[in-house]
Design an enzyme around this catalytic site. Structure first.
Site, PDB file in Angstrom:
ATOM      1  N   ARG A 108       1.184  -1.516   0.123  1.00 12.02           N
ATOM      2  CA  ARG A 108       0.119   0.010  -0.247  1.00 12.02           C
ATOM      3  C   ARG A 108       0.910   1.100   0.069  1.00 12.02           C
ATOM      4  NH1 ARG A 108      -2.258   0.812   6.225  1.00 12.02           N
ATOM      5  NH2 ARG A 108      -0.125   1.669   6.702  1.00 12.02           N
ATOM      6  N   ASN A 146      -5.320   6.526   3.039  1.00  7.17           N
ATOM      7  CA  ASN A 146      -5.236   6.040   5.286  1.00  7.17           C
ATOM      8  C   ASN A 146      -4.073   5.900   5.211  1.00  7.17           C
ATOM      9  OD1 ASN A 146      -6.227   4.119   6.975  1.00  7.17           O
ATOM     10  ND2 ASN A 146      -4.985   2.778   6.370  1.00  7.17           N
ATOM     11  N   GLU A 147      -3.549   6.578   6.393  1.00  8.91           N
ATOM     12  CA  GLU A 147      -2.256   6.503   6.925  1.00  8.91           C
ATOM     13  C   GLU A 147      -1.339   6.935   6.015  1.00  8.91           C
ATOM     14  OE1 GLU A 147      -1.501   2.118   8.591  1.00  8.91           O
ATOM     15  OE2 GLU A 147      -2.791   2.920  10.893  1.00  8.91           O
ATOM     16  N   CYS A 157       8.960   8.888  -2.686  1.00  6.75           N
ATOM     17  CA  CYS A 157       9.664   7.983  -4.216  1.00  6.75           C
ATOM     18  C   CYS A 157      11.197   8.625  -4.914  1.00  6.75           C
ATOM     19  CB  CYS A 157       8.088   8.172  -4.807  1.00  6.75           C
ATOM     20  SG  CYS A 157       8.319   8.245  -6.248  1.00  6.75           S
ATOM     21  N   CYS A 162      10.120  12.631  -9.332  1.00  4.44           N
ATOM     22  CA  CYS A 162       9.986  13.555  -7.700  1.00  4.44           C
ATOM     23  C   CYS A 162      11.959  13.966  -7.822  1.00  4.44           C
ATOM     24  CB  CYS A 162      10.325  12.032  -6.498  1.00  4.44           C
ATOM     25  SG  CYS A 162       8.693  11.685  -6.496  1.00  4.44           S
ATOM     26  N   GLU A 311      -8.566   4.917  14.532  1.00  6.82           N
ATOM     27  CA  GLU A 311      -8.416   3.421  14.527  1.00  6.82           C
ATOM     28  C   GLU A 311      -8.279   2.883  16.134  1.00  6.82           C
ATOM     29  OE1 GLU A 311      -5.987   1.311  11.585  1.00  6.82           O
ATOM     30  OE2 GLU A 311      -6.332   2.143  10.168  1.00  6.82           O
ATOM     31  N   TRP A 319       0.949  -7.101  13.527  1.00  2.00           N
ATOM     32  CA  TRP A 319       1.915  -7.120  12.822  1.00  2.00           C
ATOM     33  C   TRP A 319       2.743  -6.480  13.630  1.00  2.00           C
ATOM     34  CZ3 TRP A 319       3.156  -1.845  14.387  1.00  2.00           C
ATOM     35  CH2 TRP A 319       1.410  -1.100  15.032  1.00  2.00           C
ATOM     36  N   GLU A 359      -3.474  -8.488   6.703  1.00  2.00           N
ATOM     37  CA  GLU A 359      -4.018  -8.206   8.006  1.00  2.00           C
ATOM     38  C   GLU A 359      -5.554  -9.246   9.196  1.00  2.00           C
ATOM     39  OE1 GLU A 359      -2.763  -3.508   8.481  1.00  2.00           O
ATOM     40  OE2 GLU A 359      -4.739  -4.004   7.558  1.00  2.00           O
ATOM     41  N   LYS A 360      -5.466 -10.350   8.355  1.00  2.00           N
ATOM     42  CA  LYS A 360      -6.066 -11.929   8.593  1.00  2.00           C
ATOM     43  C   LYS A 360      -6.479 -12.237  10.045  1.00  2.00           C
ATOM     44  CE  LYS A 360      -4.415 -16.075   6.802  1.00  2.00           C
ATOM     45  NZ  LYS A 360      -3.179 -15.215   6.144  1.00  2.00           N
TER      46      LYS A 360
END
Lengths: 673, 673, 673
Positions: A108, A146-147, A157, A162, A311, A319, A359-360
Site C-alpha cells: 500500500r 489512509n495512514e 519516491c 520526484c 483506529e 503486525w 491483516e486477516k
C-alpha cells in the site's frame, strides 16, 4: 464533535457476495452502540474495477443502510492503495525506492505522490465521491487516504519526476546554487554543485552524508505529501464546505512532519496501537501509558483542539513481532485514556476480520467466528454503553495545559542523521522521560513543535533541542522575559535550520539567556553513570553529558564524580520575569520528578485533584465553561486507594463520591466538579 | 536393499592427473569395507567440457575399476551445477533472484528449472549416461542431481519463463481470476487481479503480503522442481527399468515439500548433518538426537519404506558458523541411529577432501594428509566391519510405528508467512517437543503430512496445525470414530488450503469433534509462563496460549493463574470409539511426557523392551516376519545401566545378554528377539 | 624527520569567505606550537571548480602565509573525492559495487581506479601542483590522496574496465587457464573456466565460493590501487626528487595489503583513532593500548623506519557508534605512545571543525566556538610545548626490536574467506594476544608479513598462519637453523599461496621442522575450555584446538581433560641452533605470558629498564648511536610506583631520577641513558 463517536473501519466490499453477513453487520453494530463507521478505505478496485468504470452502488447501498440504522459514515478516499490495472497501464505511478529500483505492484502507499497520472486518477474518483455523497445525510466526515506514507519502509519516491520536483523546490528555497552550497557545506569532500541537475535525492548508492541534503529531502517529502493531500482535500470538499476533512496519522511516524498539516486539516485523527502489557515483558505498564499519552498529546497539540481516535484494536494486532491480547478491562481504560487526552471518538480497526491476506489476524470487533458471544464483543459493547452515557458531559470540553514539551520533527531528523555523538539518540524516549513526571503528578502537557505559538503556557521544556530554529529562539526569549520558565538540556542549540553548526558557542542563539557555554559532549559507556548533588540528594546522569562552563547562571546541581567532578549538572538563570534552566546530562527520572515537582510548585501548576496519586495512576482534565471533568486512570492490574480532596459527581451514574475511593484494576473513573 | 550399503561421495574427476591417488582410493576403500560410491556429482564440466563434446572415459574407467574391486556405483546426474560455457552461451539458464536480478555464474543450483535450453542440455547427458551405464553390472542406482534447490538462498527462479509457467499453473488450479481473487482475498488493499498478466511471483520490491500468492508460489516451486526431476528420472530410467532412482534430500529444507516427491522416487535418500555436541554449547545431546530422529522419520515416512543415508560426515563439516568434530564413538552411534530409524545405508560426504574451493575443509574419510593412520579413518573402518557383520540381520527389516506426528510443509509455509501471532512460530521445535516423549519411552513414531494415509496408526498428533486440509479433517474424523486417539493444539484449524480463515469458529472443520471453541490466541512475553493443574501436578504453559470455550469436551487440565485462571488447558472428547484431545497452550515438555505416557498406556503402545530407560537412552525397533531387532542407543558420554526384560541375542557377536547391562558412552547395542 | 612534526589537517577552502577566521587560524596555530599542516585534502572542487579551470590562488596564498608564520606544508593531492562536474560528464569514473550497480555521486573514494579519464584528470592537477609547489620553501612533503580505498564498504570497483584489467592481471599471473583452473580448483562444482571472458570479480549474485578467485581479486585490488598511487607519486615527484611522498593508512584496513606499498612510499604515515576509555565500557584500557601499539608497529615495520602519525583526534571522533571524549591527559599519553613506537610526528584531524556535512562533529583543535579558552586547546598547546622540548633528543632515533610477530594480509584474507572451521577467526585479536606479553614486559616487537626479511630477529612468532608462503617456509627454516626461536600455532600451514591445501600433512612445509602432525581441528562451544599442564600449572585453551600427533618433537605441555586428555598442548623441537615451538590451541593470555617470559629469558631479550613493571605500564625504546630513550607509559587512570634500576636523565627537564618514581595517571615519562 457534537457527540462522542464510537465506530470502526468497515469493509463491506470484502463481503458483497454474503448479504447475510452485511445484514448481521448492521444488527451487531447497533448491539454494540456503534454510531459511525469509516468506509471505502482501500476500496479503489471495487469502486473502479477497470479504468473509468465506476461502481458506486455497493457504497451507496451501504451508506443508506447504515444511515437507516442510525449509523453515520466517515467516507474515505481510496488512494491508500492502487489497483493492479492502474500500475499495469501506467507503470510510472509505482514508487522508485532508495536503491533506485522501481517497485512492482503490491503493498500500500506504493505510488509516486508526484505522478500527474496518479493525481488525475485520484482526482476523478474523489470528484465522483464528492458529487455522490457530499450532501448525504449520513455523511459526517471525509477521510483522505489512509495512514499516508505508511508503506512499511519510508514515505518517499525517488523517480525522475520526484527528482525534478525536488530540484524546483530547492531552487525556490535557496534561489542560487551558491546559497545551497553554503547551506549544505558541500565543499566538504569536494561535493560542490555546479548545476542543479547534479542534485539527487539521498539514495543508497549515492550521496548520504550531506546532512543538509538529507534534511531538505525529508522536508520535501512532507511538502509533496501535503501537496497530494491538498489536491484530495480540495476535490472532496468542493461540493459541500460543511463536511470536515481529516486524514489518519500514526505513532511517532518519522517520515512525515505532521505539524506541517496543521492548517490543512479540519480535524486531526490518528491510529493508536500501544504495546499494552509489554510485548517483551520488559516494559512497565506505566511507561506504555506515558508513551501513549505523549502521542495523544502530540495529536491534540497539532491544532490545539480535540482530535479523533480513528483506529485502535479491540484486543490485539498482528503486525508486531509478538502480539499480545488486551487483558480484560484494558480496552475500556485505553479508550478512556484517549478521550481524557482530547479524543472525541473511539474507533476500531476493524469491524470484521477479513478472511485472507496480510491483516486477516488483526483484531476486530467481529472475528472469523462471526458471532457476538465473545469476550471481545462483550467489552466493546460495554464501552459502547459507557460512551453513550458520558457523551453529553464530555462533548464540547477541551484540554488546557499550562506546560508544553517541544517535540520537533526537523530536530528529530537532524539529530538522528548527524554522525555523532551516539548511534542511539533516543529522542522520543528522552521526550517521554521529561513528560513522565507530569503524568505522575496528574498535570496535562501539550507537545508542540518549535514553530507553534507559545501563548498560554507557563513552562516550556525543550529536551535535546539539537536544532534551535531562529523563530523559536526569538519566541522563547520573549516567553522567559514575560515570566515563563524554560528548561533545556545537553545537545541543544547545536545547529540552525539548515543543519549548519552555530559558531560562537553552544547552545547557539539561546546561550546568553542560559548563561552557560556547553564546551564538550561526552558519550558514556552503557554501564557507567555519574553522580551529582541536587538539593541534598545524589542523582545520576548517564549516556550523554555536556561539560559546561558557567558564565552568568546560578548552579543548582554539581557533579561529584569522575572527570565531571565540580562541573555544573543543573543551572538556572533569571531573565526578565522568568527563568531559564539547563540540565547538562541525561539525568535519571528520579531527578526529573524532583526537579519538575519544584518547578510546578514555583509556577503554581497543579493537578485537577489535590491529592498524592498512587503509582500508576494519573488524572487528566477536560473542561468547558461550566465544569471540569477529571479522568482518573488506574493503569495497575490491582486495586488502588485514592483520597479525594472534595466531593465529585460520578459522570456515569450521577452519584457523588468523596474521601477514600478504591479503584478497580484498569479502572477509569470519570468525575466532575 | 539386499544388503546395507556403506560408501561415500567420490570425485575422481578432481584427481585425474594423479593416477597414484586414484589407485590408493580403491585400496583404502577396500580397507574401510566400503561397498559402494556415489559418483559424478558436479561432474558436468569434466563430462562435457565444451558444448556437445562428451568425455566419458574417466567415468567408465572409474566405474570399471570400482566394480573390479567389488564396489558398486550409484551414478549421479551432474545437474547440480552448470559449467561456465553453458551460462556464457545461454545466459537465460541462470536464475533470476527475488530482487528481480539475474544471477551471474557461480554456486550450485543456480539455474532456471523452467528453461527449455537447460532441460535439453541435461536431457542430452542423462540420455548418454543411461545408454552407457544402465546395464553396467556395477551400477546399483541412479542419483538425480544433488540436494535439489540447495543454492543457499531459496530454491526458486523468478525469470520471465518461470512467471509464465506460474500463471499457467494458476490458471489450471483456479480456472478463473474470480476464483483466484476470492482464494487470495485480493480486494484487501485493492489488489484484485483483472488480467493474468498482472500476477507476478512474490518479489522483494513487489507483492509480499498476499498469503495465498506466497503459498501458491511455494507450491509451484515444488511442482516445477519435480517436473524437472521427472524429466531426468524418465531419461536415465529409459534403458533399464530395474535400476532404482533416488535424489538426496536435506534436513528441514523448507523451500521444497518433499512429501510431494513420494510417487516419483524409487527410494528416498537424504543428507544428515546434526550438531552433535552442540555448536554453541547450549544444546543437550538428547535434543540433537531427537531432532535428528525426527528427520530420519520424515524420510522414512515419505514412502513408509526404508531409506538411504546418502551423506553424512565422518567427523566435521565446514559450512556451519562453528564446526565441531565428532567425538570418538559418535560416528558409530549416529550411523547406527540412522539405520535404527530405517536407513539401509551409511554414506559419507566425502571420500577425499578436495584441495580448493568452498568445501575443502569439509570432513572426509581421507583428508589432505592422504593416509589411513588417522582417528577418523580408524572409526570409519570400525563401522565398516560392523555394517558388514550386521547387514544380513538388518536388511529386509522395516519400522512399523503405531504413532504418527503430523508435519506438513504447506502448514509450515502458511504458519510462518502469516502476519501474527508471533515472529517465531518454531514449528519444527514444537514438532520435536511432541516427539521427544516417545523417543524417551523408546516408542517409534512416523512423521507424515496431512495428505498421507492414516491407516495402521493408533495415535495421531497434529501440533500447531494452523492449516487443516479438508482431506485430513475427513480422515481424522474417521480415524477417531474407528477408535484412534487424536491430539491437537492451540493455533490449529485456523485456515483452509488456500490460507483463507475458516468462518464459524476455531479450529474449523475439527471443532465439533474436539468439543471446544478457541476464542483468542495470546502471545506471552518471553519471561512469562502460566501454571495449570493436571492430574494433581502443576505444569506450565508459555509463548502461545489459546483461550478456549469448552462446549462438549471434558476438561482434564485447568489454568490456575493470571487471566487464564479457570480456563481449560487440556480437554478430551470421546467420539465414536476414539478420543480427541486439545492442548490449549505451548505446554512444557514435562507435561507432554506425562500426558503421552498415559496416552501410550491407554492405547497399549509400548517400547520393544519393557524397561525404564535411563535419560539419554532410546530404543528403536526394526522387524521382519521372523524377528525383532532392537537398537538400544546411549547418547550419554558416560556409561549407563539398563535392565533388560528378557534374554536377547547380540547381533554383532551371536552372544546372549540378559539382566543388567552396562552400556558404554555413545554405544549402540543391537539385540534381537 | 629532522625534527618532530606537530600539526593538523587544514581546510582553508571551507572558510575563504571568512578572512578573519583564516587570520585567526595562523595566530592560534602559533599559539599551539604547530609547525606543519596538511592541506588540500578534498580540495578538488575548489582547485578545479569546472573542467580545466584551475584556481590555485587560495592555495598559494595559504602556503605562503603559513610559511611566513614558520609553519610548513604537507601538500595533499585532492584525489580522495571527486567533484560533481566530473561524474556528471564522465559517469564511467564512478565505482560499480559488488552488486553490479554503478554508484551515484557521493561519498569519498567513490571512483574507479582503472578509469583512464579519472587517471588523466588526476594527473593534470597533480602535475600543476608539482609545478607550482615543488620548490616552495614551505613544502616538506607530498601526501597522495587520503585514506585510499576508504569509502566505507570496500576498496574495489567492479566495472567492465576493472574486469578487463583483472583478467589481464590473471593471464600474466597464471599464463594459462589450465594453471588457473588448477590453482582455483575450479572443477569443484563444475566451475572450470574455458575462456578468460568467463571470469568475473566476486560479486554478490555471482561466484563467491572459489577461494582462489576471492584471494586473487583482493590481490588485484591492492595491485590496482598501488598502480593508481604510483601514477600520482611519479607526477608530483617529477619536479623535485627531494620532497618525500607519503599516503595515509588506516587501522587494520583489510581491503589493502599495506606491506605491498613498502617500496612505493618514502615514508609511511597513518591515522590512529583508538577507543580510549572503552566505547562500550567493556574494554580494559590496556587492551586498547596493546591494539594501538600493534598498529603503530605494523606501520613502523612496513619500511622498518620511523613513520608519521598523520591523523589523530585531540579529543573525540564522530563516526563510531558511541564517541567518547579523551579524558584529561590521554591526548598527551596517546601522542607520546605513537612517538615511542616510532612516529616522528603528531598531527590532528582536524584543525577547525567544518560547519556542515558528515564530519561536522569530529573533534578538532578549534571547535565551532572558535576560541582557544577550551580544555582541548589547552591540552593541544601543552603537548605542543613538550614536542618542541623533546624534539632534539627524539629526532634521529629508531626502534630496534629483536622479536617479530607475523601479521600477513593474504593470510588474513584466506583465513577469513575459508568456509570453516569457525565464523569468527579473530586474527587481529589473536595477534594482539601474542603481542601483549611483550608489551607487559616492556619489550618492543616488530609486526611484519611473511615476505619481509627475518634478519636481525631472535624470536619470530607466527600465530594462526593458515597460509604458509613458500618463501617464508624457506626463510624460517634457515632462521631456526641459525639459532632463532620460532613459535607457531594450531591452524597454521594449511594452504599455499593459491589457497590450495597442502597435501601430506599439516602444517605443510614446516611440519618436519616442528616435528608434529596436526591431525584435526576442533571448534569448541563458547562456554567450554580445556585444561592443560605446563611447568606445573594448569592453563586453559578455548575456541580452537588442534589434535596433534607428536612425531619428533618434545612435549612441553599436555591436555588433562575431555577427549584431548594426554594430547600435546605445547611442543618444542630443536633444529640446528634454534628451536621451533607449536601451540596446539588458543591458549589463554596467562599461559602466553608465562611462555613468552621464559622464551625471552632463554633468548636474552629484555626490556630497556630491568624492573618489574606494574600492570598497565609499558616501556618502549628508541635509540641512536649515542643514547637510548625510554618512554615509560602509564595507561592507568591512577598513580603507580615504578622502581628504576639506575639513574636516568629526564628529557623534558634535564633532571635526573633514580629509585622509586611515582608516575601520575596517564603520564608518559621520557628518560634517557
Amino acid at each position: 464533535m457534537k457527540k462522542l463517536l464510537y465506530g470502526a473501519d468497515y469493509n463491506p466490499d470484502q463481503w458483497l457476495d454474503h448479504p447475510e453477513i452485511l445484514a448481521k453487520d448492521i444488527e451487531y453494530m447497533k448491539k454494540a452502540r456503534i454510531n459511525c463507521v469509516t468506509i471505502n478505505i482501500f476500496g479503489w478496485s471495487t469502486l473502479e474495477p477497470a479504468e473509468g468504470q465506476y461502481h458506486l452502488d455497493w457504497l451507496k447501498d451501504a451508506v443508506d443502510r447504515l444511515y437507516e440504522a442510525g449509523i453515520s459514515t466517515i467516507m474515505a478516499t481510496p488512494s491508500g492503495a492502487i489497483p493492479n490495472w492502474l500500475s499495469a497501464k501506467y507503470p510510472e505511478v509505482l514508487q522508485v525506492r532508495e536503491n533506485g529500483v522501481r517497485n512492482l505492484p503490491g503493498g500500500r502507499h506504493n505510488f509516486c505522490y508526484t505522478s500527474p497520472v496518479m493525481r488525475e486518477k485520484v482526482k476523478q474518483h474523489d470528484h465522483l465521491l464528492g458529487k455522490t455523497f457530499a450532501r448525504h445525510p449520513g455523511l459526517i466526515m471525509w477521510h483522505i487516504s489512509n495512514e499516508m506514507g505508511g508503506n512499511g519502509y519510508d514515505a518517499s519516491c525517488h523517480c525522475d519526476a520526484c527528482q525534478k520536483a525536488f530540484r524546483l523546490w530547492l531552487e525556490e528555497r535557496y534561489g542560487s546554487l551558491e546559497q545551497l552550497n553554503h547551506a549544505w557545506w558541500t565543499n566538504f569532500w569536494s561535493h560542490t554543485y555546479t548545476d542543479w541537475e547534479q542534485i539527487s535525492s539521498p539514495q543508497l548508492n549515492g550521496e548520504l552524508q550531506l546532512h543538509g541534503l538529507n534534511l531538505d529531502w525529508k522536508r520535501f517529502v512532507t511538502h509533496q505529501m501535503i501537496d497530494f493531500y491538498q489536491m484530495e482535500y480540495d476535490t472532496v470538499k468542493a461540493v459541500n464546505q460543511e463536511i470536515p476533512v481529516t486524514t489518519n496519522f500514526m505513532e511517532y511516524f518519522k517520515p512525515l512532519d505532521y505539524f506541517k498539516f496543521k492548517d490543512r486539516l479540519d480535524i486531526v485523527s490518528w491510529d493508536s496501537y500501544p504495546n499494552w502489557h509489554g510485548i517483551a515483558g520488559d516494559e512497565d505498564e506505566v511507561s506504555v501509558a506515558v508513551s501513549t499519552a505523549v502521542n495523544h498529546n502530540i495529536m491534540r497539540s497539532i491544532k490545539k483542539q480535540p482530535f479523533l481516535l480513528m483506529e485502535s484494536t479491540p484486543s490485539l494486532v498482528n503486525w508486531k513481532p509478538y502480539n499480545r491480547a488486551k487483558k480484560p478491562g484494558m480496552n475500556m481504560l485505553a479508550s478512556m485514556q484517549a478521550i481524557a487526552h482530547g479524543s472525541d471518538s473511539v474507533l476500531y480497526f476493524q469491524w470484521r476480520m477479513g478472511r485472507g491476506a496480510y491483516e486477516k489476524h488483526h483484531g476486530a470487533v467481529i472475528d472469523h467466528y462471526g458471532e457476538t458471544d465473545t469476550r471481545v464483543f462483550a467489552e466493546v459493547e460495554q464501552l459502547g454503553r459507557r460512551i453513550a452515557t458520558i457523551s453529553p458531559a464530555v462533548s464540547g470540553t477541551v484540554n488546557h495545559p499550562k506546560v508544553a514539551v517541544i517535540f520537533d520533527w526537523e530536530n528529530w531528523w537532524a539529530l538522528d542523521d548527524a554522525a555523532g555523538p551516539s548511534r542511539n539518540m533516543n529522542y522520543t524516549k528522552v521526550i517521554e522521560s521529561h513528560y513522565r513526571p507530569f503524568w505522575e503528578m496528574g498535570i496535562d502537557v501539550d507537545v508542540i513543535d518549535m514553530e507553534q505559538s507559545l501563548d498560554g503556557y507557563q513552562l516550556i521544556i525543550a529536551p535535546m533541542s539539537y536544532m534551535i530554529k531562529a523563530v523559536f529562539a526569538e519566541r522563547i526569549k520573549a516567553f522567559v522575559q514575560n515570566g515563563g520558565s524554560f528548561v533545556t538540556t545537553y545537545w541543544s542549540g547545536i545547529v540552525d535550520e539548515t543543519d549548519l553548526c552555530y559558531l560562537g558557542g553552544v547552545p547557539g542563539k539561546i546561550r546568553e539567556m542560559l548563561g552557560i557555554r556547553a564546551e564538550e559532549l561526552d558519550t558514556l559507556p552503557q554501564n557507567e553513570r555519574v553522580g551529582f548533588d541536587f538539593r541534598g540528594n545524589t542523582y545520576y546522569s548517564q549516556r550523554l553529558i555536556a561539560s559546561i562552563k558557567v558564565e552568568t547562571a546560578e548552579v543548582l546541581g554539581t557533579y561529584s564524580q569522575d572527570v565531571y567532578q565540580g562541573k555544573a549538572a543543573v543551572t538556572k538563570k533569571a531573565c526578565g520575569n522568568g527563568n531559564a534552566y539547563y540540565l547538562s546530562g541525561e539525568h535519571e527520572v528520579a531527578f526529573l520528578k524532583e526537579f519538575y515537582r519544584n518547578l510546578a510548585q514555583d509556577n503554581g501548576i497543579s493537578s485537577g485533584i489535590k491529592t498524592e496519586l498512587p503509582y500508576g495512576v494519573t488524572v487528566t482534565m477536560r473542561t468547558c465553561e461550566n465544569y471540569e471533568l477529571l479522568f482518573v486512570q488506574n493503569f495497575n492490574d490491582k486495586p488502588v486507594r485514592i483520597e479525594l480532596d472534595r466531593s465529585y459527581e460520578l459522570v456515569d451514574t450521577g452519584d457523588y463520591v468523596e474521601g477514600e475511593v478504591v479503584m478497580k484494576p484498569y479502572e477509569c473513573m470519570l468525575i466532575k466538579k
